[in-house]
Motif scaffolding. Structure first.
Motif, PDB file in Angstrom:
ATOM      1  N   ASP A  78       0.808  -1.224   0.000  1.00 55.59           N
ATOM      2  CA  ASP A  78       0.000   0.000   0.000  1.00 55.59           C
ATOM      3  C   ASP A  78       0.841   1.273   0.000  1.00 55.59           C
ATOM      4  N   LEU A  79       2.117   1.145   0.316  1.00 52.22           N
ATOM      5  CA  LEU A  79       3.054   2.270   0.237  1.00 52.22           C
ATOM      6  C   LEU A  79       4.191   1.816  -0.669  1.00 52.22           C
ATOM      7  N   PRO A  80       3.966   1.799  -1.960  1.00 54.51           N
ATOM      8  CA  PRO A  80       4.807   1.017  -2.870  1.00 54.51           C
ATOM      9  C   PRO A  80       6.226   1.512  -3.075  1.00 54.51           C
ATOM     10  N   GLN A  81       6.576   2.700  -2.597  1.00 52.64           N
ATOM     11  CA  GLN A  81       7.946   3.190  -2.840  1.00 52.64           C
ATOM     12  C   GLN A  81       8.729   3.390  -1.549  1.00 52.64           C
ATOM     13  N   TYR A  82       8.279   2.801  -0.482  1.00 50.23           N
ATOM     14  CA  TYR A  82       8.757   3.176   0.835  1.00 50.23           C
ATOM     15  C   TYR A  82       9.125   1.931   1.627  1.00 50.23           C
ATOM     16  N   SER A  83      10.055   2.078   2.568  1.00 46.41           N
ATOM     17  CA  SER A  83      10.333   0.986   3.492  1.00 46.41           C
ATOM     18  C   SER A  83      10.568   1.574   4.877  1.00 46.41           C
ATOM     19  N   THR A  84      10.348   0.772   5.894  1.00 48.31           N
ATOM     20  CA  THR A  84      10.567   1.223   7.270  1.00 48.31           C
ATOM     21  C   THR A  84      11.468   0.229   7.981  1.00 48.31           C
ATOM     22  N   LYS A  85      12.065   0.693   9.085  1.00 48.84           N
ATOM     23  CA  LYS A  85      12.998  -0.182   9.796  1.00 48.84           C
ATOM     24  C   LYS A  85      12.278  -1.202  10.658  1.00 48.84           C
ATOM     25  N   SER A  86      11.006  -0.954  10.949  1.00 48.58           N
ATOM     26  CA  SER A  86      10.268  -1.928  11.754  1.00 48.58           C
ATOM     27  C   SER A  86       8.837  -2.038  11.253  1.00 48.58           C
ATOM     28  N   ALA A  87       8.218  -3.163  11.556  1.00 49.52           N
ATOM     29  CA  ALA A  87       6.826  -3.365  11.155  1.00 49.52           C
ATOM     30  C   ALA A  87       5.897  -2.420  11.911  1.00 49.52           C
ATOM     31  N   LEU A  88       6.281  -2.035  13.119  1.00 50.05           N
ATOM     32  CA  LEU A  88       5.462  -1.070  13.861  1.00 50.05           C
ATOM     33  C   LEU A  88       5.453   0.282  13.151  1.00 50.05           C
ATOM     34  N   ASP A  89       6.630   0.708  12.670  1.00 49.03           N
ATOM     35  CA  ASP A  89       6.678   1.965  11.913  1.00 49.03           C
ATOM     36  C   ASP A  89       5.792   1.882  10.672  1.00 49.03           C
ATOM     37  N   LEU A  90       5.830   0.721  10.040  1.00 50.73           N
ATOM     38  CA  LEU A  90       5.005   0.546   8.845  1.00 50.73           C
ATOM     39  C   LEU A  90       3.522   0.707   9.178  1.00 50.73           C
ATOM     40  N   LEU A  91       3.120   0.095  10.279  1.00 48.78           N
ATOM     41  CA  LEU A  91       1.712   0.186  10.665  1.00 48.78           C
ATOM     42  C   LEU A  91       1.335   1.625  11.036  1.00 48.78           C
ATOM     43  N   ARG A  92       2.266   2.365  11.610  1.00 46.99           N
ATOM     44  CA  ARG A  92       2.006   3.794  11.899  1.00 46.99           C
ATOM     45  C   ARG A  92       1.734   4.556  10.603  1.00 46.99           C
TER      46      ARG A  92
ATOM     47  N   VAL B 157      -9.086  15.260  -7.041  1.00 48.36           N
ATOM     48  CA  VAL B 157      -8.788  13.869  -6.701  1.00 48.36           C
ATOM     49  C   VAL B 157     -10.089  13.197  -6.282  1.00 48.36           C
ATOM     50  N   ARG B 158     -10.395  12.058  -6.901  1.00 52.25           N
ATOM     51  CA  ARG B 158     -11.643  11.335  -6.583  1.00 52.25           C
ATOM     52  C   ARG B 158     -11.412   9.919  -6.065  1.00 52.25           C
ATOM     53  N   LEU B 159     -10.249   9.350  -6.369  1.00 52.96           N
ATOM     54  CA  LEU B 159      -9.931   7.988  -5.940  1.00 52.96           C
ATOM     55  C   LEU B 159      -8.642   8.024  -5.128  1.00 52.96           C
ATOM     56  N   ARG B 160      -8.639   7.337  -3.980  1.00 51.66           N
ATOM     57  CA  ARG B 160      -7.424   7.346  -3.170  1.00 51.66           C
ATOM     58  C   ARG B 160      -7.169   5.970  -2.565  1.00 51.66           C
ATOM     59  N   GLY B 161      -5.925   5.516  -2.671  1.00 49.15           N
ATOM     60  CA  GLY B 161      -5.531   4.241  -2.085  1.00 49.15           C
ATOM     61  C   GLY B 161      -5.444   4.343  -0.581  1.00 49.15           C
ATOM     62  N   MET B 162      -5.925   3.309   0.102  1.00 50.07           N
ATOM     63  CA  MET B 162      -5.901   3.239   1.563  1.00 50.07           C
ATOM     64  C   MET B 162      -5.091   2.004   1.967  1.00 50.07           C
ATOM     65  N   GLY B 163      -4.937   1.768   3.258  1.00 50.11           N
ATOM     66  CA  GLY B 163      -4.215   0.593   3.725  1.00 50.11           C
ATOM     67  C   GLY B 163      -5.037  -0.675   3.565  1.00 50.11           C
ATOM     68  N   GLY B 164      -4.382  -1.775   3.197  1.00 52.17           N
ATOM     69  CA  GLY B 164      -5.071  -3.062   3.134  1.00 52.17           C
ATOM     70  C   GLY B 164      -5.848  -3.299   1.864  1.00 52.17           C
ATOM     71  N   ASN B 165      -5.262  -2.967   0.729  1.00 50.71           N
ATOM     72  CA  ASN B 165      -5.883  -3.208  -0.584  1.00 50.71           C
ATOM     73  C   ASN B 165      -7.236  -2.530  -0.729  1.00 50.71           C
ATOM     74  N   ARG B 166      -7.397  -1.371  -0.114  1.00 53.43           N
ATOM     75  CA  ARG B 166      -8.672  -0.657  -0.209  1.00 53.43           C
ATOM     76  C   ARG B 166      -8.506   0.623  -1.017  1.00 53.43           C
ATOM     77  N   LEU B 167      -9.485   0.843  -1.880  1.00 57.43           N
ATOM     78  CA  LEU B 167      -9.554   2.062  -2.672  1.00 57.43           C
ATOM     79  C   LEU B 167     -10.791   2.814  -2.205  1.00 57.43           C
ATOM     80  N   GLU B 168     -10.648   4.119  -2.019  1.00 54.17           N
ATOM     81  CA  GLU B 168     -11.767   4.915  -1.515  1.00 54.17           C
ATOM     82  C   GLU B 168     -12.164   5.941  -2.578  1.00 54.17           C
ATOM     83  N   SER B 169     -13.473   6.000  -2.851  1.00 55.02           N
ATOM     84  CA  SER B 169     -14.017   7.058  -3.710  1.00 55.02           C
ATOM     85  C   SER B 169     -14.413   8.209  -2.794  1.00 55.02           C
ATOM     86  N   ILE B 170     -13.661   9.292  -2.857  1.00 57.50           N
ATOM     87  CA  ILE B 170     -13.817  10.387  -1.889  1.00 57.50           C
ATOM     88  C   ILE B 170     -14.551  11.572  -2.512  1.00 57.50           C
TER      89      ILE B 170
END
Lengths: 123, 319
Positions: A78-92, B157-170
């Motif tokens: 979900d953050l395709p160009q980024y990396s973090t040093k820990s999984a907790l940072d990633l979740l933040r 902007v009308r479409l935005r990626g969220m965490g966990g394979n979710r796309l939101e129409s905003i």
């Protein structure tokens, strides 16, 4: 104009009027929690580390597709160009990503056939 | 005559046409809605979800959606557009299709996508990098916060990626940026030179650990704590350039046009070599694999190694 696409081309696949062609016969549709595998060779022996995570935000399962790199940093689909040093940072950062004003979910209402769509541009 | 891609900071015509064209694509509604996108995902990618507002989507939005969908096709190595050898040819195909639709709305078959030579700006101090002419109303608008000045203030902007394979129409809102917040500086010329000085395009295991041209240009530097080059530019701009819906910000296309220029410079020196070849390496990344396209016919990497039928660059020298 000769050689240029038509506007109608833009919607053909998403409206199901033309087929979607995928690069492999059965594309993998991982829903998350995929195992990350690191392999190296050391002193003539193969070493292998398999890592998988279970993520939760406020107790809710968060299906993140995470990759652990050889240097131990983690990256996420979900953050395709980024990396973090820990999984907790990633979740933040995922919490940051989700921290937007959302609207009523009009696309997943029960029994919504989708056939009575109101198009404000054509009303 | 084919298009010539030029530096946006030195060619006013390319700049003006690009800015006008992206706004035209964002204001063109070709007849699809988020209901159509929702149905498309349900039928083809049930692991991806779309929620939120039921609203018409523009041609520009469908390009954003295409990028998000390609990322959702998970392969044994990376996905159908990133984290593997397919990264460079997939984005070359994507930019060609986008350039053709810009040519259509501009009614100018000679129009070429401009590039942003970010390593040139990487010579400046960190604070100066986000206050160059690029981030003024004559170019892309604000480098931080909502884009509210210049041509791009008219984009939504009308479409935005969220965490966990979710796309939101905003609810439609301006483009948002946070330049220099996540990473303080842009890539440097010396880092581009490291990617240019490699002799091999890619090699096993074809992923983010490989110290060859594709992976270094994509930005997964195995021995660094940060991501570099292409990846660093996304993270440096931040905001809408961060999630999988990053084409929401037109700077996406300026970044990738420059990435494509670096690849072209590398091929000029090392030959039009692509790996993995036929029958080798991971499926979805091979030279004869069809790439994911939802706008126009899909192409294969082998179709794109020589782009001269579509475009050329005015200059392949990196700063």
């Amino acid at each position: 104009m000769k050689g240029l696409p038509n506007k109608s081309e833009v919607v053909k696949v998403v409206k199901g009027e033309s087929p979607l062609i995928l690069p492999v016969r059965h594309a993998h549709h991982h829903s998350g929690h995929k195992k990350s595998v690191r392999i190296d060779h050391y002193k003539g022996r193969e070493i292998r580390v398999e890592t998988s995570y279970n993520f939760f935000i406020d107790g809710e399962d968060k299906p993140l597709h995470v990759n652990v790199m050889d240097n131990g940093r983690v990256s996420c689909h979900d953050l395709p160009q980024y990396s973090t040093k820990s999984a907790l940072d990633l979740l933040r950062r995922i919490v940051d990503l989700d921290d937007i004003e959302t609207v009523d979910d009009e696309l997943n209402r029960p029994h919504d056939s989708g056939h009575d769509h109101h198009d404000p541009l054509n009303s | 005559m084919t298009a010539i891609r030029k530096d946006i900071l030195s060619d006013q015509t390319a700049r003006d046409q690009f800015l006008r064209g992206v706004v035209l694509l964002d204001q063109e509604f070709p007849g699809a809605t988020t209901q159509d996108l929702h149905r498309f995902l349900s039928q083809n990618f049930p692991h991806l979800s779309l929620s939120g507002a039921d609203q018409p989507v523009s041609t520009y939005d469908i390009f954003v959606f295409w990028h998000y969908v390609a990322m959702g096709v998970m392969l044994d190595v990376g996905n159908a557009a990133h984290n593997g050898p397919i990264f460079l040819p997939w984005h070359r195909m994507y930019l060609i299709k986008f350039e053709q639709h810009l040519q259509r709305v501009l009614q100018n078959t000679d129009f070429g996508l401009p590039y942003w030579d970010w390593a040139e700006d990487g010579k400046l101090s960190s604070s100066a990098q986000r206050t160059t002419a690029l981030w003024t109303e004559d170019f892309l608008g604000e480098s931080r916060g909502n884009v509210s000045s210049g041509h791009l203030a008219d984009m939504q902007v009308r479409l935005r990626g969220m965490g966990g394979n979710r796309l939101e129409s905003i609810n439609p809102r301006p483009i948002q940026r946070e330049a220099g917040v996540n990473y303080q500086r842009l890539p440097r010329v010396s880092e581009v030179e490291i990617a240019l000085n490699t002799k091999v395009y890619d090699q096993p295991p074809w992923n983010g650990t490989v110290e060859e041209h594709r992976n270094l240009l994509e930005g997964w530097w195995p021995n660094r704590e940060t991501t570099e080059l292409h990846n660093r530019v996304h993270v440096w701009v931040g905001g809408d350039m961060f999630p999988g819906t990053s084409p929401n910000d037109p700077v996406f296309f300026l970044n990738h046009c420059n990435v494509d220029r670096v690849w072209e410079a590398w091929m000029n020196s090392n030959g039009r070599d692509y790996r993995p070849g036929v029958g080798e390496g991971p499926q979805g990344h091979r030279i004869d694999d069809l790439m994911v396209s939802i706008i126009g016919d899909p192409l294969r990497p082998q179709d794109l190694l020589d782009p001269s039928q579509w475009y050329s660059f005015d200059d392949l020298v990196v700063s």
